[in-house]
Motif scaffolding. Structure first.
Motif, PDB file in Angstrom:
ATOM      1  N   PHE A  94       0.764  -1.237  -0.123  1.00 16.81           N
ATOM      2  CA  PHE A  94      -0.030   0.033  -0.021  1.00 16.81           C
ATOM      3  C   PHE A  94       0.830   1.199   0.010  1.00 16.81           C
ATOM      4  CE2 PHE A  94      -2.801  -3.193   1.696  1.00 16.81           C
ATOM      5  CZ  PHE A  94      -3.962  -3.164   0.942  1.00 16.81           C
ATOM      6  N   ALA A  95       0.390   2.157  -1.086  1.00 14.40           N
ATOM      7  CA  ALA A  95       1.430   3.329  -1.084  1.00 14.40           C
ATOM      8  C   ALA A  95       1.133   4.225   0.073  1.00 14.40           C
ATOM      9  CB  ALA A  95       1.146   3.828  -2.402  1.00 14.40           C
ATOM     10  N   ALA A  96       2.093   4.936   0.375  1.00 12.33           N
ATOM     11  CA  ALA A  96       1.979   5.947   1.321  1.00 12.33           C
ATOM     12  C   ALA A  96       1.323   7.295   0.817  1.00 12.33           C
ATOM     13  CB  ALA A  96       3.009   6.317   2.122  1.00 12.33           C
ATOM     14  N   PRO A  97       0.839   8.392   1.181  1.00 12.55           N
ATOM     15  CA  PRO A  97       0.506   9.644   0.812  1.00 12.55           C
ATOM     16  C   PRO A  97       1.640  10.134   0.165  1.00 12.55           C
ATOM     17  CG  PRO A  97      -0.475   9.487   2.978  1.00 12.55           C
ATOM     18  CD  PRO A  97       0.511   8.335   2.878  1.00 12.55           C
ATOM     19  N   GLU A  98       1.693  10.808  -0.820  1.00  9.07           N
ATOM     20  CA  GLU A  98       2.705  11.500  -1.803  1.00  9.07           C
ATOM     21  C   GLU A  98       2.323  12.872  -1.687  1.00  9.07           C
ATOM     22  OE1 GLU A  98       4.625   8.618  -5.086  1.00  9.07           O
ATOM     23  OE2 GLU A  98       2.232   8.554  -5.067  1.00  9.07           O
ATOM     24  N   THR A  99       3.452  13.635  -1.388  1.00 12.03           N
ATOM     25  CA  THR A  99       3.275  15.398  -1.573  1.00 12.03           C
ATOM     26  C   THR A  99       3.919  15.782  -2.792  1.00 12.03           C
ATOM     27  OG1 THR A  99       2.994  15.313   1.077  1.00 12.03           O
ATOM     28  CG2 THR A  99       3.547  17.338  -0.238  1.00 12.03           C
ATOM     29  N   PHE A 100       2.973  16.583  -3.542  1.00 14.41           N
ATOM     30  CA  PHE A 100       3.660  17.260  -4.820  1.00 14.41           C
ATOM     31  C   PHE A 100       3.391  18.874  -4.628  1.00 14.41           C
ATOM     32  CE2 PHE A 100       1.864  13.056  -5.837  1.00 14.41           C
ATOM     33  CZ  PHE A 100       2.780  12.485  -6.739  1.00 14.41           C
ATOM     34  N   VAL A 101       4.570  19.437  -5.131  1.00 14.62           N
ATOM     35  CA  VAL A 101       4.468  20.968  -5.035  1.00 14.62           C
ATOM     36  C   VAL A 101       4.246  21.390  -6.430  1.00 14.62           C
ATOM     37  CG1 VAL A 101       5.950  22.915  -4.572  1.00 14.62           C
ATOM     38  CG2 VAL A 101       6.462  20.950  -3.324  1.00 14.62           C
ATOM     39  N   GLY A 117       1.253  26.012  -4.092  1.00 11.34           N
ATOM     40  CA  GLY A 117       0.648  25.120  -3.388  1.00 11.34           C
ATOM     41  C   GLY A 117       1.043  24.030  -3.240  1.00 11.34           C
ATOM     42  N   THR A 118       0.326  22.946  -2.468  1.00 13.01           N
ATOM     43  CA  THR A 118       0.918  21.750  -2.344  1.00 13.01           C
ATOM     44  C   THR A 118      -0.576  20.704  -2.785  1.00 13.01           C
ATOM     45  OG1 THR A 118       0.381  21.599  -0.164  1.00 13.01           O
ATOM     46  CG2 THR A 118       2.610  21.944  -0.807  1.00 13.01           C
ATOM     47  N   ILE A 119      -0.359  19.528  -3.317  1.00 12.23           N
ATOM     48  CA  ILE A 119      -1.443  18.479  -3.368  1.00 12.23           C
ATOM     49  C   ILE A 119      -0.844  16.956  -2.832  1.00 12.23           C
ATOM     50  CG2 ILE A 119      -2.550  17.231  -4.998  1.00 12.23           C
ATOM     51  CD1 ILE A 119      -2.172  19.588  -7.079  1.00 12.23           C
ATOM     52  N   GLU A 125      -0.033  21.418 -12.604  1.00 12.69           N
ATOM     53  CA  GLU A 125       1.081  20.515 -12.449  1.00 12.69           C
ATOM     54  C   GLU A 125       1.683  20.541 -11.078  1.00 12.69           C
ATOM     55  OE1 GLU A 125       3.544  20.198 -16.185  1.00 12.69           O
ATOM     56  OE2 GLU A 125       1.797  20.289 -17.636  1.00 12.69           O
ATOM     57  N   ALA A 126       2.149  19.558 -10.729  1.00 15.76           N
ATOM     58  CA  ALA A 126       2.921  19.527  -9.632  1.00 15.76           C
ATOM     59  C   ALA A 126       4.230  18.412  -9.535  1.00 15.76           C
ATOM     60  CB  ALA A 126       2.169  19.288  -8.398  1.00 15.76           C
ATOM     61  N   VAL A 127       5.239  18.547  -8.875  1.00 18.48           N
ATOM     62  CA  VAL A 127       6.268  17.563  -8.802  1.00 18.48           C
ATOM     63  C   VAL A 127       6.486  16.991  -7.357  1.00 18.48           C
ATOM     64  CG1 VAL A 127       8.771  17.530  -9.150  1.00 18.48           C
ATOM     65  CG2 VAL A 127       7.415  18.949 -10.847  1.00 18.48           C
TER      66      VAL A 127
END
Length: 195
Positions: A25-32, A61-63, A191-193
């Motif tokens: 199970f993947a953990a939460p990923e944070t994208f800037v 922002g962040t997603i 778009e976010a990285v």
């Protein structure tokens, strides 16, 4: 070897095999948010002559996305002074008190309260949009979502498009309605990285 010992060994092998084949199970990923590829736009009818589309040039922002758990969050801040109509005089005009009032409220924000998924893809984001100090619930419909390695940055990245309809008057910016439509369509390309 007796039956009991054989059963214990077989059970151990099956348990070990199950451990290695169990889904990870993947953990939460944070994208800037990538500000060079993120442009909120707004569209409205101008006296019935045409639909005008304007945009903001500065967004941050962040997603956060957890596709396995089907959860996520979105926090976006828009520089209201970066509004771009293609006409500098009009940019100043809609930054005035009757519209964005950027002298008092230099930013517009959106903070999610829930993200809805179909499968492993988000399809809607519920949240609060704040304009001119007024916060109202707004649901963004996600029309496209992609998650993949960025070919140039060599990092994981996500991209999405989302739309919503709001009323200017709900945010104390309804001057000249209905001649200039009160209803505004928001269209957001983001778009976010991955951090």
């Amino acid at each position: 070897m007796n039956k009991q010992a054989t059963s214990v060994k077989l059970f151990g092998l099956f348990a070990l095999a199950g451990l290695f084949s169990a889904p990870v199970f993947a953990a939460p990923e944070t994208f800037v948010v990538d500000p060079s590829h993120t442009y909120p736009r707004f569209e409205y009818s101008h006296f019935g002559y045409s639909n005008q589309i304007q945009r903001f040039n500065k967004t941050s922002g962040t997603i956060v996305v957890d596709r396995a758990a089907k959860t996520g969050s979105v926090v976006i801040t828009i520089d209201a002074k970066s509004v771009d109509t293609g006409y500098p005089l009009f940019n100043e005009h809609i930054q005035g008190e009757d519209y964005f009032d950027t002298a008092k409220y230099p930013t517009i924000s959106y903070k999610s309260t829930a993200v809805k998924f179909e499968g492993d893809k988000p399809v809607a984001v519920e949240g609060l949009l704040t304009v001119k100090g007024v916060s109202k619930p707004v649901t963004l419909t996600v029309t496209s979502f992609h998650a993949m390695p960025h070919p140039l940055l060599k990092k994981d990245a996500i991209g999405a498009n989302a739309v919503a309809k709001i009323k200017r008057s709900d945010f104390n910016a309804g001057k000249n309605a209905p001649y200039v439509s009160d209803e505004v369509t928001l269209s957001i390309a983001v778009e976010a990285v991955k951090q």
